[in-house]
Design a protein around this motif. Structure first.
Motif, mmCIF file in Angstrom:
data_model
loop_
_atom_site.group_PDB
_atom_site.id
_atom_site.type_symbol
_atom_site.label_atom_id
_atom_site.label_comp_id
_atom_site.label_asym_id
_atom_site.label_seq_id
_atom_site.Cartn_x
_atom_site.Cartn_y
_atom_site.Cartn_z
ATOM 1 N N GLY A 8 55.352 51.962 39.810
ATOM 2 C CA GLY A 8 55.472 51.211 38.573
ATOM 3 C C GLY A 8 54.142 50.823 37.980
ATOM 4 O O GLY A 8 53.991 49.744 37.392
ATOM 5 N N TRP A 9 53.157 51.708 38.097
ATOM 6 C CA TRP A 9 51.830 51.393 37.588
ATOM 7 C C TRP A 9 51.839 51.184 36.070
ATOM 8 O O TRP A 9 51.043 50.411 35.540
ATOM 9 C CB TRP A 9 50.855 52.520 37.931
ATOM 10 N N ASP A 10 52.729 51.848 35.359
ATOM 11 C CA ASP A 10 52.713 51.778 33.904
ATOM 12 C C ASP A 10 53.211 50.447 33.373
ATOM 13 O O ASP A 10 52.866 50.037 32.256
ATOM 14 C CB ASP A 10 53.529 52.935 33.302
ATOM 15 N N THR A 11 54.024 49.739 34.153
ATOM 16 C CA THR A 11 54.578 48.471 33.674
ATOM 17 C C THR A 11 53.899 47.245 34.295
ATOM 18 O O THR A 11 54.109 46.126 33.824
ATOM 19 C CB THR A 11 56.079 48.403 33.963
ATOM 20 N N THR A 12 53.107 47.450 35.325
ATOM 21 C CA THR A 12 52.441 46.331 36.000
ATOM 22 C C THR A 12 51.214 45.887 35.204
ATOM 23 O O THR A 12 50.423 46.712 34.755
ATOM 24 C CB THR A 12 52.009 46.736 37.423
ATOM 25 N N ARG A 13 51.071 44.571 35.032
ATOM 26 C CA ARG A 13 49.942 44.002 34.283
ATOM 27 C C ARG A 13 48.837 43.620 35.273
ATOM 28 O O ARG A 13 48.997 42.697 36.065
ATOM 29 C CB ARG A 13 50.408 42.793 33.483
ATOM 30 N N PHE A 14 47.746 44.371 35.219
ATOM 31 C CA PHE A 14 46.645 44.202 36.160
ATOM 32 C C PHE A 14 45.466 43.472 35.530
ATOM 33 O O PHE A 14 45.143 43.689 34.361
ATOM 34 C CB PHE A 14 46.136 45.564 36.645
ATOM 35 N N ALA A 58 46.108 56.351 37.499
ATOM 36 C CA ALA A 58 47.430 56.244 38.105
ATOM 37 C C ALA A 58 48.521 55.944 37.083
ATOM 38 O O ALA A 58 49.701 55.933 37.422
ATOM 39 C CB ALA A 58 47.418 55.161 39.184
ATOM 40 N N GLY A 59 48.117 55.665 35.840
ATOM 41 C CA GLY A 59 49.102 55.423 34.792
ATOM 42 C C GLY A 59 49.229 53.988 34.331
ATOM 43 O O GLY A 59 50.122 53.666 33.544
ATOM 44 N N ALA A 60 48.310 53.110 34.790
ATOM 45 C CA ALA A 60 48.377 51.710 34.353
ATOM 46 C C ALA A 60 48.140 51.617 32.847
ATOM 47 O O ALA A 60 47.182 52.191 32.322
ATOM 48 C CB ALA A 60 47.336 50.872 35.102
ATOM 49 N N GLU A 61 49.018 50.886 32.155
ATOM 50 C CA GLU A 61 48.917 50.747 30.698
ATOM 51 C C GLU A 61 48.561 49.323 30.271
ATOM 52 O O GLU A 61 48.357 49.078 29.076
ATOM 53 C CB GLU A 61 50.228 51.171 30.054
ATOM 54 N N LEU A 94 35.980 53.119 29.616
ATOM 55 C CA LEU A 94 37.326 52.715 30.010
ATOM 56 C C LEU A 94 38.155 52.229 28.824
ATOM 57 O O LEU A 94 39.382 52.359 28.830
ATOM 58 C CB LEU A 94 37.255 51.633 31.091
ATOM 59 N N GLU A 95 37.484 51.671 27.828
ATOM 60 C CA GLU A 95 38.231 51.233 26.639
ATOM 61 C C GLU A 95 38.856 52.409 25.904
ATOM 62 O O GLU A 95 39.952 52.288 25.342
ATOM 63 C CB GLU A 95 37.308 50.438 25.721
ATOM 64 N N THR A 96 38.209 53.559 25.937
ATOM 65 C CA THR A 96 38.806 54.744 25.303
ATOM 66 C C THR A 96 40.059 55.193 26.046
ATOM 67 O O THR A 96 40.900 55.905 25.479
ATOM 68 C CB THR A 96 37.799 55.910 25.270
ATOM 69 N N LEU A 97 40.199 54.757 27.312
ATOM 70 C CA LEU A 97 41.377 55.116 28.108
ATOM 71 C C LEU A 97 42.452 54.041 28.056
ATOM 72 O O LEU A 97 43.501 54.182 28.698
ATOM 73 C CB LEU A 97 40.960 55.362 29.566
ATOM 74 N N ALA A 111 41.873 50.432 28.520
ATOM 75 C CA ALA A 111 41.598 49.156 29.178
ATOM 76 C C ALA A 111 41.014 48.149 28.200
ATOM 77 O O ALA A 111 40.388 48.512 27.204
ATOM 78 C CB ALA A 111 40.637 49.359 30.340
ATOM 79 N N THR A 112 41.179 46.866 28.525
ATOM 80 C CA THR A 112 40.537 45.787 27.786
ATOM 81 C C THR A 112 39.448 45.195 28.667
ATOM 82 O O THR A 112 39.735 44.719 29.772
ATOM 83 C CB THR A 112 41.543 44.683 27.409
#
Length: 475
Positions: free
Chosen positions: A8-14, A33-36, A56-59, A61-62
């Protein structure tokens, strides 16, 4: 990229805390891994960090940099991934703990990112001293046995890179610090070792007991072997307290004659009484002390610990022997620099705490000891008591030289000592010159500072290089 499909990497807030080497690796791996939903925080703001942030911002990330960025934990967060240098009492981590937000180390993240279909076993090592050498010895043994192996973690390849390599490794030798273990929860090593426990990093952990407990986390869920130091009861206690997988065995290593389920020394042979069927009545020869360079007692202990882990993984005795014959430790670890006028000069700048310095001092009969630097709150009374018979003289330098001088005055007042007050770049040449005057033919002038180097040098390597250069000029 290979990842766990159920994570569930796409829905987890890291939130990733810290944007140094480890923090960048964690953030980059999460994005792959798909973290959004990923936020990275760091109180520092440099051009190098801003450049990494733009990547990383282009991918997606904040990235928030600058003073105050880590003061408050965002409201919507599921997991905090922290860099190893951040202490548990840091405000953001304290807030996460109060809100029951899980906190992961980079090691925890690497464990969770392994591909379950091709996950390499981990052989893990921690301890106050000797970790890097032991991990490197272990890696050499694994490779000598034909395994595709790599040293990773606190040394060598970043662990996240190792577990996500497109071509899976057969096995990974993992060096772990107490910082990394503190927030590691679900790791289940194939086998693990704690080499020794001595006061270090107490300011980060809060107490020696907490420091030792974090070291002991390496044994949690261990599958095959928990390796401990027979000469250090604290390491055996950690095994006794560990919650391991059923069938996991306690394996001791000793510089004496090994008992059942131990590796140790018989005459000048390294032998195994742990991983052979006839261990109740016999032992298997692994190597000789002469196969180890240098054959200092603490380095022989490192070899035994590495051998125990290798044997737990099925490495044959011949591979243990062949690897030890070829192995040479990294620079600044009991490295012979030169012999000048019948005196040996040895660089053990990596001895950055009293426990490491004591092990180095006890390897030589007559020593002119060069010591000092940043003591990190450590004391030197036990070291001086243990080593005073070997001390020909002492030359002190650095920020906390008085701490060592006071211990010498209490326990070895008759040992001559010189205090060098200079803190400029030429100080080491003065130190070596004074040591040379005090040394006699057959003595060893030993740089084993027992302290960190940052008060005068960029790192322990720069300190060792300055020592070696001063010795060369002396010659």
């Amino acid at each position: 990229m290979r990842t766990r499909t159920d994570a569930g990497w796409d829905t987890t807030r890291f939130v990733v805390l810290g944007f140094g080497t480890a923090g960048y690796a964690c953030a980059d791996s999460l994005l792959q891994a798909g973290a959004e939903h990923l936020v990275v925080l760091d109180d520092r703001d440099t051009e190098a960090l801003r450049e990494k942030a733009r990547i990383l911002e282009t991918l997606g990330a904040t990235i928030t940099l600058g003073p105050g960025s880590t003061a408050e934990l965002p409201k919507d967060v599921d997991v905090v991934v922290t860099s190893p240098g951040v202490p548990p009492h840091a405000p953001l981590l304290a807030q996460a703990a109060e809100r029951d937000v899980p906190i992961w180390s980079e090691i925890e993240l690497a464990w969770r990112l392994r591909d379950p279909a091709n996950a390499a076993p981990w052989l893990c090592i921690t301890g106050t001293n000797g970790k890097t050498t032991t991990v490197q010895m272990l890696t050499a043994m694994l490779r000598a046995a034909g395994h595709r192996a790599v040293a990773a973690g606190n040394v060598g390849l970043p662990l996240l890179e190792a577990v996500l390599d497109p071509e899976p490794y057969d096995v990974i030798a993992v060096e772990l610090s107490s910082y990394q273990l503190h927030f590691t929860h679900s790791m289940s090593a194939h086998s693990a070792a704690v080499l020794n426990i001595a006061p270090d990093h107490v300011d980060w952990h809060g107490s020696l007991e907490a420091y030792a407990a974090d070291k002991g986390r390496i044994f949690a869920n261990c599958q095959v072997a928990c390796v401990y130091n027979v000469a250090d009861p604290a390491t055996e206690h950690l095994v006794e307290e560990a919650d391991v997988i059923e069938g996991c065995r306690a394996i001791g290593f000793t510089l004496g004659t090994p008992g059942l389920s131990m590796v140790g020394i018989v005459d000048d042979l390294l032998v195994d009484r742990a991983f052979i069927e006839q261990r109740s009545t016999s032992a298997l020869e692994l190597a000789t002390i002469g196969d180890i360079t240098p054959p200092a007692p603490h380095n022989v202990a490192n070899a035994l610990a590495a051998a125990a882990l290798a044997r737990s993984f099925g490495v044959p005795a011949t591979a243990v022997r062949d690897a030890l014959r070829r192995f040479r430790p990294d620079a600044h670890r009991i490295a012979h620099v030169a012999e000048v006028a019948g005196v040996n000069y040895v660089d053990d700048s990596k001895a950055t705490n009293p426990h490491a310095a004591q092990a180095s001092l006890l390897a030589y009969e007559h020593v002119v000891w060069i010591a000092g630097g940043q003591a990190k709150g450590a004391t030197f009374d036990d070291l001086v008591i243990a080593a005073r018979r070997s001390l020909r003289a002492v030359v002190l330098l650095g920020q906390d030289k008085a701490v060592i001088a006071e211990a010498l005055e209490r326990h070895a007042p008759d040992v001559p000592r010189i205090v060098v007050e200079s803190t400029d770049t030429g100080a080491m040449e003065i130190v070596v010159g004074e040591a040379a005057k005090l040394a006699q033919v057959g003595d060893t002038v030993l740089l084993a500072p027992g302290c960190a180097s940052w008060d005068m040098f960029a790192n322990y390597g720069a300190r060792g290089d300055a020592f070696a250069e001063a010795v060369r000029r002396l010659g």
